[in-house]
Design a protein around this motif. Structure first.
Motif, short mmCIF file in Angstrom:
data_model
loop_
_atom_site.label_atom_id
_atom_site.label_comp_id
_atom_site.label_asym_id
_atom_site.label_seq_id
_atom_site.Cartn_x
_atom_site.Cartn_y
_atom_site.Cartn_z
N LEU A 27 4.00 6.09 -5.10
CA LEU A 27 4.10 6.20 -6.56
C LEU A 27 2.91 6.97 -7.12
O LEU A 27 3.06 7.79 -8.03
CB LEU A 27 4.21 4.81 -7.19
N GLY A 28 1.73 6.72 -6.58
CA GLY A 28 0.54 7.46 -7.00
C GLY A 28 0.65 8.94 -6.68
O GLY A 28 0.25 9.80 -7.48
N LEU B 273 17.22 15.21 -2.70
CA LEU B 273 17.38 14.74 -1.33
C LEU B 273 16.13 14.01 -0.84
O LEU B 273 16.22 13.02 -0.11
CB LEU B 273 17.71 15.91 -0.40
N PHE B 274 14.96 14.50 -1.25
CA PHE B 274 13.71 13.83 -0.88
C PHE B 274 13.62 12.45 -1.54
O PHE B 274 13.20 11.49 -0.92
CB PHE B 274 12.49 14.67 -1.29
N ILE B 275 14.01 12.39 -2.81
CA ILE B 275 13.96 11.12 -3.53
C ILE B 275 14.89 10.10 -2.86
O ILE B 275 14.50 8.96 -2.60
CB ILE B 275 14.35 11.31 -5.02
N ILE B 276 16.11 10.53 -2.55
CA ILE B 276 17.07 9.64 -1.89
C ILE B 276 16.56 9.23 -0.51
O ILE B 276 16.57 8.04 -0.16
CB ILE B 276 18.46 10.32 -1.79
N LEU C 37 3.47 10.62 -6.50
CA LEU C 37 4.41 11.20 -7.46
C LEU C 37 3.74 11.46 -8.80
O LEU C 37 3.97 12.51 -9.42
CB LEU C 37 5.63 10.28 -7.64
N ALA C 38 2.87 10.55 -9.23
CA ALA C 38 2.12 10.76 -10.48
C ALA C 38 1.18 11.96 -10.34
O ALA C 38 1.10 12.80 -11.24
CB ALA C 38 1.34 9.50 -10.85
N LEU C 39 0.50 12.06 -9.21
CA LEU C 39 -0.38 13.20 -8.96
C LEU C 39 0.42 14.49 -8.93
O LEU C 39 0.01 15.51 -9.52
CB LEU C 39 -1.12 13.00 -7.63
N ALA C 40 1.56 14.48 -8.27
CA ALA C 40 2.41 15.67 -8.20
C ALA C 40 2.86 16.08 -9.60
O ALA C 40 2.89 17.28 -9.91
CB ALA C 40 3.62 15.41 -7.31
N ASN C 41 3.19 15.12 -10.45
CA ASN C 41 3.60 15.46 -11.82
C ASN C 41 2.45 16.07 -12.61
O ASN C 41 2.64 17.03 -13.36
CB ASN C 41 4.17 14.23 -12.54
N ARG C 42 1.24 15.51 -12.45
CA ARG C 42 0.07 16.11 -13.13
C ARG C 42 -0.18 17.52 -12.62
O ARG C 42 -0.44 18.45 -13.39
CB ARG C 42 -1.18 15.25 -12.92
N ASN C 43 -0.12 17.69 -11.29
CA ASN C 43 -0.34 19.01 -10.70
C ASN C 43 0.75 19.99 -11.14
O ASN C 43 0.47 21.17 -11.39
CB ASN C 43 -0.40 18.92 -9.19
N PHE D 122 0.83 -1.20 0.00
CA PHE D 122 0.00 0.00 0.00
C PHE D 122 0.87 1.25 0.00
O PHE D 122 0.63 2.19 -0.77
CB PHE D 122 -0.93 0.01 1.22
N LEU D 123 1.87 1.26 0.86
CA LEU D 123 2.75 2.43 0.96
C LEU D 123 3.50 2.70 -0.35
O LEU D 123 3.59 3.85 -0.78
CB LEU D 123 3.76 2.24 2.10
#
Length: 169
Positions: A17-18, A45-48, A20-26, A11-12
């Motif tokens: 991942l969902g 740094l957040f990704i790492i 990140l997809a939403l953030a890219n659309r936004n 779930f996490l």
């Protein structure tokens, strides 16, 4: 009960991942409205941090013996509460929610919902997630290390966000 842990972990991963997809659309929507991105230099740094967070949980879980205890149920309750607060943050910001710093010229910061009470609620929620989620998996070293690392990243992120909000005016 082990299946429950795998369901939570899955779930996490799908949730993040969902998001990140939403953030890219936004992000695309905001850039189309003239948004300016700030603080791009520290985004990695957040990704790492979050990638190693999940790897660390998995490693600790695989290398330690696991026994369900009452601590699991307390952590699960806290986790569910944090998910409700997370959804509240995202839904309050709507299309302006993002994992990046994006400022649309002429638009005021949102000050409704949870943002009426707390300036950066999502960062607080993530701090507690980085503490609570590992406890579900008995990943206690992860629970100690990653909230601290999150605070170090926020020491860069929040000032960058505040500067971007000041430039907006």
């Amino acid at each position: 009960m082990e299946i429950l842990l795998w369901l939570i972990f899955s779930f996490l991963i799908f949730q993040r991942l969902g998001e990140l997809a939403l953030a890219n659309r936004n992000r695309k929507w905001m850039l189309e409205r003239g948004a300016k991105e700030r603080g791009e230099g520290h985004y990695f740094l957040f990704i790492i941090l979050h990638s190693f967070f999940f790897l660390s949980i998995m490693a600790e879980y695989m290398w330690t013996s696991y026994l369900f205890t009452p601590v699991f149920y307390v952590a699960l309750g806290a986790f569910i509460l944090l998910q409700v607060l997370r959804v509240w943050c995202i839904s309050t910001l709507g299309k302006r929610w993002n994992t990046r710093i994006l400022i649309i010229p002429g638009e005021e910061p949102i000050r409704k919902g949870i943002y009426k009470y707390i300036r950066h609620p999502n960062y607080i929620i993530v701090f507690f997630e980085l503490l609570v989620i590992p406890v579900l998996f008995h990943a206690y070293t992860t629970a100690l290390v990653f909230p601290f690392l999150h605070l170090l990243v926020l020491a860069v992120r929040i000032p960058a966000e505040e500067r971007a909000l000041q430039e907006r005016v």
